[in-house]
Write a protein that holds these residues in place. Structure first.
Motif, PDB file in Angstrom:
ATOM      1  N   GLU A 666       0.840  -1.202   0.000  1.00 23.73           N
ATOM      2  CA  GLU A 666       0.000   0.000   0.000  1.00 23.73           C
ATOM      3  C   GLU A 666       0.877   1.255   0.000  1.00 23.73           C
ATOM      4  N   GLY A 667       1.890   1.240   0.877  1.00 25.63           N
ATOM      5  CA  GLY A 667       2.772   2.399   0.976  1.00 25.63           C
ATOM      6  C   GLY A 667       3.538   2.633  -0.317  1.00 25.63           C
ATOM      7  N   MET A 670       1.153   4.027  -2.972  1.00 25.94           N
ATOM      8  CA  MET A 670       0.818   5.433  -2.729  1.00 25.94           C
ATOM      9  C   MET A 670       2.016   6.338  -2.968  1.00 25.94           C
ATOM     10  N   MET A 671       3.197   5.890  -2.558  1.00 20.00           N
ATOM     11  CA  MET A 671       4.392   6.712  -2.768  1.00 20.00           C
ATOM     12  C   MET A 671       4.669   6.831  -4.258  1.00 20.00           C
ATOM     13  N   GLU A 679       5.279  14.817  -7.786  1.00 23.23           N
ATOM     14  CA  GLU A 679       6.526  15.334  -7.227  1.00 23.23           C
ATOM     15  C   GLU A 679       7.541  15.781  -8.273  1.00 23.23           C
ATOM     16  N   TYR A 693       6.807  21.472   1.972  1.00 20.14           N
ATOM     17  CA  TYR A 693       5.639  20.701   1.551  1.00 20.14           C
ATOM     18  C   TYR A 693       4.599  21.669   0.994  1.00 20.14           C
ATOM     19  N   MET A 698       2.784  16.617  -3.127  1.00 24.19           N
ATOM     20  CA  MET A 698       2.805  15.187  -2.808  1.00 24.19           C
ATOM     21  C   MET A 698       1.379  14.676  -2.713  1.00 24.19           C
ATOM     22  N   ALA A 699       1.237  13.375  -2.794  1.00 24.26           N
ATOM     23  CA  ALA A 699      -0.086  12.771  -2.629  1.00 24.26           C
ATOM     24  C   ALA A 699      -0.576  13.023  -1.214  1.00 24.26           C
ATOM     25  N   LEU A 700      -1.827  13.378  -1.085  1.00 27.38           N
ATOM     26  CA  LEU A 700      -2.468  13.516   0.219  1.00 27.38           C
ATOM     27  C   LEU A 700      -3.631  12.526   0.271  1.00 27.38           C
ATOM     28  N   MET A 701      -4.386  12.619   1.358  1.00 21.65           N
ATOM     29  CA  MET A 701      -5.537  11.723   1.519  1.00 21.65           C
ATOM     30  C   MET A 701      -6.421  11.704   0.269  1.00 21.65           C
ATOM     31  N   ARG A 702      -6.642  12.852  -0.327  1.00 17.50           N
ATOM     32  CA  ARG A 702      -7.554  12.923  -1.475  1.00 17.50           C
ATOM     33  C   ARG A 702      -7.037  12.137  -2.676  1.00 17.50           C
ATOM     34  N   ALA A 704      -5.656   9.169  -2.397  1.00 16.72           N
ATOM     35  CA  ALA A 704      -5.630   7.738  -2.087  1.00 16.72           C
ATOM     36  C   ALA A 704      -6.748   7.030  -2.835  1.00 16.72           C
ATOM     37  N   PRO A 705      -6.421   5.925  -3.512  1.00 13.70           N
ATOM     38  CA  PRO A 705      -7.468   5.163  -4.185  1.00 13.70           C
ATOM     39  C   PRO A 705      -8.484   4.664  -3.163  1.00 13.70           C
ATOM     40  N   ILE A 708      -7.254  -0.544  -2.420  1.00 13.65           N
ATOM     41  CA  ILE A 708      -6.032  -1.202  -2.894  1.00 13.65           C
ATOM     42  C   ILE A 708      -6.193  -2.680  -2.553  1.00 13.65           C
TER      43      ILE A 708
ATOM     44  N   ALA B  44       2.721  23.483   7.115  1.00 19.30           N
ATOM     45  CA  ALA B  44       2.545  22.840   5.804  1.00 19.30           C
ATOM     46  C   ALA B  44       2.395  21.319   5.850  1.00 19.30           C
ATOM     47  N   GLN B  98       3.120   3.263  10.008  1.00 26.98           N
ATOM     48  CA  GLN B  98       4.350   2.616   9.526  1.00 26.98           C
ATOM     49  C   GLN B  98       5.493   3.239  10.325  1.00 26.98           C
ATOM     50  N   ASP B 126     -11.343  13.803   2.854  1.00 27.97           N
ATOM     51  CA  ASP B 126     -10.382  14.374   1.900  1.00 27.97           C
ATOM     52  C   ASP B 126     -10.170  15.865   2.132  1.00 27.97           C
ATOM     53  N   ILE B 129      -8.750  16.284   6.285  1.00 30.41           N
ATOM     54  CA  ILE B 129      -7.510  15.652   6.755  1.00 30.41           C
ATOM     55  C   ILE B 129      -6.463  15.876   5.662  1.00 30.41           C
ATOM     56  N   ASN B 131      -3.079  16.549   6.293  1.00 29.00           N
ATOM     57  CA  ASN B 131      -1.702  16.371   6.761  1.00 29.00           C
ATOM     58  C   ASN B 131      -0.928  15.533   5.745  1.00 29.00           C
ATOM     59  N   CYS B 135       4.996   7.870   4.495  1.00 27.00           N
ATOM     60  CA  CYS B 135       4.849   6.423   4.335  1.00 27.00           C
ATOM     61  C   CYS B 135       3.552   6.125   3.598  1.00 27.00           C
ATOM     62  N   ALA B 136       2.734   7.147   3.448  1.00 27.01           N
ATOM     63  CA  ALA B 136       1.523   7.061   2.635  1.00 27.01           C
ATOM     64  C   ALA B 136       0.560   6.000   3.152  1.00 27.01           C
ATOM     65  N   TYR B 138      -2.442   6.354   3.819  1.00 28.95           N
ATOM     66  CA  TYR B 138      -3.756   6.992   3.670  1.00 28.95           C
ATOM     67  C   TYR B 138      -4.930   6.013   3.574  1.00 28.95           C
ATOM     68  N   THR B 139      -4.761   4.904   2.862  1.00 26.88           N
ATOM     69  CA  THR B 139      -5.930   4.026   2.698  1.00 26.88           C
ATOM     70  C   THR B 139      -6.335   3.421   4.048  1.00 26.88           C
ATOM     71  N   ARG B 142      -8.052   6.161   6.162  1.00 29.28           N
ATOM     72  CA  ARG B 142      -9.445   6.420   5.795  1.00 29.28           C
ATOM     73  C   ARG B 142     -10.378   5.361   6.425  1.00 29.28           C
TER      74      ARG B 142
END
Ligand code: FES
Ligand code: FES
Lengths: 754, 160
Positions: A666-667, A670-671, A679, A693, A698-702, A704-705, A708, B44, B98, B126, B129, B131, B135-136, B138-139, B142
């Motif tokens: 997952e990480g 997303m990365m 990026e 930042y 960078m990818a944020l919560m919005r 995220a698929p 996964i 940020a 993580q 979305d 939150i 921040n 390590c991403a 996010y899933t 959520r």
């Protein structure tokens, strides 16, 4: 004791009056044992050095593990997989396990924990051979003074894979040692004893491991026992919750940034902001008189200011005026000019069959590129250092404990053994902490002021002094045969340093090896049935530091290759899944790649037809022996690419902790999404930009698929690398979906549409 | 100058030379509560998120003088191992962290969101939150946020 594995680390880090005694004790025992151990240079395979009677801690420690002949280990029959042997010192006696009075086992890990879940996997491996419950194990990062630290690094997704055999063998040996001692103490034959949950039982009697270990100074060390079959394990293979879960949910002070020492001062540093700038002079007069300032330190290439608080140090830093020599203001086009296929050192990294004739009218050629990438790990780099009486103690987040120890010793002109590096939990690594030269800076400042000093980067320093993922440029060429399959494919790629010039490998290595093997990750063509295929590297050292970024060359190389494969499938009028399968063999890794492709296609219900506003994209890769295939579902709204779902089939062999393997998938995914959609570092007025930042998107919560969906295939009898291989396919998978939606091939990262 | 506020339910006074010092450094270095993290210092990233009067605040960019007389809650005061906050409970159930460095900030931001909006939609999540987690995770976050909403007593009351 609670099952909180981080309490010792917390104690070490958190030095207030009540716990400083523990810290000193720790230090003292380090120093004395080191001296003792060093006299004992020679150890045979059978001989474990055993320490007993460390008084208040009630400790049994077992020491050196000297490896079995690596050939004897059941290794991988998989040709491409190269798991280097575990790199810890094999000759210096050090601490692996301690049994504490309350019957807990402390594992001093030679590898650090940076989120990848290694501590949890190691605890599982130990629990199953040592016969203790997972709750009885505490894992801490070994300090260089007391434990075995990895001579190279924690990285390359190799921690679990490389310790798989040695760590279980050590745990099994320790179990037999405890049993042997228990037999004596209990008066029961060893063969009548059983072990479970840290208790030895037999002949109607029981003893805890701690009771067995108490007061023992001489241990009989048996030959290394055979390992148990993996199928018999209670913990390995199960989704055990992370051992550091509670510490991380309740905000325990476990990171380098959280470390303190008594009487500690804070430092800020001024360093060049322009690429290639060198220090000329500094006006520090204003800063020196400022509140709280203890000392301003000028060195050849930076100026440090030490103050009582961080805010005071920062204010003083702002009052210092430094003049720099800026020989040249590098621009974005300078870099693009330098970094091109056809420029730099050429090295063929794969060569099968004949070379394509670029003049051939049937040859399809497509260019790809990727930008400079920042690590942007959340915890800034930093260190707390105390240098006194020719000895240094440094607490920090690092992937290179052993190398940092040597660097500090060299910089201070003291013995390596007089430097104790205490690694903490890392607030992200991703390759950034393979270079922790700031430990030297903190140590120098501490020496100057004679007190502990904490120095960490501001976010701007972090962005400007990163060891970036190098930009890349790729030219893919290929030609179909009469049946619409690939007759030839070639990957020509240009990259800055990845492995070359990193702390792990000096610049001269290039002349020896000829190639940057880091830039090479994922660069070779994995489809063996293509009669002619080759991969050619063009390597250039850029004017700013570039190095390891999670998965190294894999992200960009796979993006180029798998985008091109997809384009050729379209040209041939074939399903990209069938197109790929037809080019793969049926043996070994070829079969494993085939399998992940089939599973991903089936589980995702892959189709190359656009459905409504969504299209799917398919891609696959193999990295360090772990194949991965991914299918994405993508739409484009307001010229923005949105990934709705990712299906991922991944074969990393034995999944020691399937939940954490999933977390790494997952990480990585997303990365990867972050990397290919957002990026990009650029050069502006001779500086690297952005430095915060937000502007560094960078990818944020919005992003995220919604889902996964991960399918683990355990297609090898050993654990293989996990933390990086799933970063391979994601870029091309998204690009391939975008191609279906827009009819256009995306060549440049980050992807832009419309 | 002296600044007084409540931290994690306890009255606290600090003697501070510069009242514009960010609350983050007061909390971390003077009060020794290290759960609130420094990530960027420029509002940020959200690693430094804590609560002031129940609102999520990025404490790296919040002068300590503004905390005068207010209630400040950090991750250490949100819940503990014996008595986890529903957000922490949900985070444990979904094994979210993580490396963990960003997690206190996300947990505090989520707790503040749920206090206002006990049943957030994906879109609410979305938008609120925002921040950064490198390590991403996010899933999982959520999923954990929805789970925390289920675990929060107030959401059940509102649902009925
Ligand atoms: S540290 Fe406050 S938002 Fe980043
Ligand atoms: S868990 Fe590592 S930054 Fe979020």
């Amino acid at each position: 004791m609670s099952r909180d594995n981080t309490c010792l680390v917390s104690t070490i880090l958190h030095l207030n009056n009540s716990t400083s005694a523990a810290f000193q004790l720790h230090n003292k025992h380090s120093a004395s044992t080191i001296q003792k151990m060093n006299k004992n240079k020679k150890t045979s395979r059978r001989k474990f050095l055993v320490r007993g009677g460390l008084g208040t801690l009630g400790v049994l420690a077992i020491g050196t593990y000297v490896f079995r002949n690596p050939l004897r280990r059941k290794t991988l029959s998989i040709a491409e997989t190269l798991i280097p042997p575990y790199n810890g010192s094999g000759t210096k006696a050090n601490l692996w396990f301690e049994i504490t009075k309350d019957n807990q086992v402390m594992l001093h890990s030679s590898k650090v924990e940076m989120g990848q879940g290694t501590f949890t996997g190691l605890a599982q491996m130990v629990a199953d051979e040592l016969d203790v419950a997972i709750e009885q194990i505490q894992v801490i990062g070994a300090a260089s003074a007391t434990g075995i630290v990895d001579g190279l690094s924690t990285g390359g997704s190799l921690s679990i894979a490389s310790l798989w055999v040695p760590l279980r063998e050590m745990a099994a040996t320790m179990r037999e040692m405890v049993k042997g001692e228990a037999a004596k103490k209990m008066g029961v034959a060893k063969s009548d004893l059983t072990t479970k949950d840290g208790v030895v039982s037999g002949g109607g009697k029981t003893m805890t491991y701690a009771e067995v270990a108490a007061d023992v100074t001489e241990w009989d060390v048996p030959g290394t026992p055979d390992l148990r079959p993996v199928s018999s394990y209670k913990f390995v293979g199960k989704p055990i919750p992370r051992v550091d879960l509670a510490a991380k949910v309740f905000g325990d002070p476990i990171f380098g940034m959280d470390a303190e020492m008594p009487d500690m001062l804070h430092a800020c540093v001024i360093r060049p902001e322009h690429i290639g700038a060198t220090f000329k002079s500094a006006d520090t007069s204003k800063a020196e008189g400022m509140n709280g300032v203890v000392k301003v330190i000028e060195t050849e290439d930076w100026v440090g200011v030490v103050a009582k608080t961080f805010s005071q140090a920062l204010a003083a830093k702002r009052a210092i005026k430094v003049t720099w020599d800026i020989p040249r203001k590098w621009t974005e086009s300078d870099i693009r000019e330098m970094l091109q296929v056809g420029k730099g050192d050429r090295m063929i990294t794969q060569k099968v069959g004949d070379e394509l004739d670029p003049e051939d009218a049937d040859v399809v050629s497509i260019a790809f590129s990727s930008p400079i990438g920042a690590h942007a790990q959340m915890e800034p780099n930093g260190a707390v250092a105390h240098v006194e009486d020719g000895k240094a103690t440094i607490i920090l987040s690092t992937q290179v404990v052993g190398i940092t120890q040597k660097q500090v010793a060299k910089a201070l002109g003291i013995d390596t053994d007089d430097v104790n590096i205490i690694p903490t939990y890392l607030g992200g690594g991703f390759g950034r902490r393979l270079n922790t030269s700031h430990a030297v800076m903190a140590a120098k400042m501490s020496k100057e002021v004679g007190k502990p000093v904490k120095y960490f980067f501001t976010r701007k320093e972090e962005f400007q002094n990163d060891t970036f993922r190098p930009p890349t440029h790729h030219i893919m060429r290929g030609k179909l045969n009469a049946n619409g399959f690939l007759d030839s494919v070639e990957h020509h790629y240009a990259s800055g340093d990845v492995a070359i010039n990193s702390v792990l490998m000096p610049g001269f290595a290039h002349t020896v090896l000829g190639t940057d093997f880091g830039a090479m990750r994922g660069a070779n063509i994995m489809y063996e049935k293509i009669p002619n295929h080759r991969s050619v590297q063009w390597h250039t050292t850029l004017p700013f530091a570039t190095s390891w970024w999670r998965s190294l060359g894999l992200l960009a190389n796979t993006f180029a290759i798998e985008s091109f494969i997809d384009e050729m499938a379209i040209k041939a009028g074939k399903s990209p899944v069938d197109f790929r399968l037809a080019m793969l063999g049926t043996e070994g890794n070829q079969a494993r790649i085939r399998k992940v492709i089939e599973v991903a296609a089936e589980k995702s219900g892959y189709t190359d037809k656009v459905k409504g506003d969504k299209a799917m994209g398919f891609a696959a890769s193999i990295d360090t022996g772990s194949p991965c295939a991914q299918v994405v579902e993508v739409s484009i709204v307001d010229n923005k690419i949105k990934v709705h779902k990712v299906t991922c089939a991944f074969d990393c062999g034995i999944a020691v902790n399937p939940d954490q393997v999933r977390a790494q998938c997952e990480g990585s995914i997303m990365m990867g999404i972050s990397g290919v959609l957002h990026e990009k570092m650029t050069l502006k007025d001779g500086q690297l930009y952005p430095t915060i930042y937000g502007p560094y998107e960078m990818a944020l919560m919005r992003d995220a698929p919604g889902e996964i969906d991960i399918h683990l295939i355990q297609g090898a009898e050993v654990p293989l690398p996990v933390g990086e291989p799933p970063l391979g396919p994601i870029g091309a998978a998204i690009g391939n979906a975008v191609r279906r939606l827009t009819g256009k091939r995306v060549g440049d990262l980050p992807m832009r549409v419309g | 100058m002296k600044i007084s506020f409540n931290i994690n339910g306890q009255p606290q006074s600090v003697e501070i030379e510069d009242p514009n010092t960010p609350l983050l450094w007061v909390v971390r270095d003077m009060l020794d509560l290290k759960g609130t993290k420094f990530g960027c210092g420029k509002a940020a990233c959200g690693a430094c998120t804590l609560h002031v009067e129940g609102e999520a605040v990025r404490s790296c960019s919040y002068a300590v003088k503004f905390a005068e007389g207010k209630n400040v809650v950090t991750i250490e005061g949100l819940g503990d191992r014996e008595n986890p906050h529903p957000v922490q409970q949900a985070w444990i159930e979904h094994v979210v962290p993580q490396c963990g460095y960003c997690q206190p900030g996300f947990i505090m931001a989520t707790a503040a969101l749920l206090a206002k909006n006990p049943n957030p939609t994906d879109e609410d999540i979305d938008n609120n939150i925002v921040n950064v987690c490198r390590c991403a995770t996010y899933t999982r976050m959520r999923k954990a946020i929805h789970r925390a909403a289920d675990l929060t007593p107030s959401s059940k009351v509102l649902n009925e």
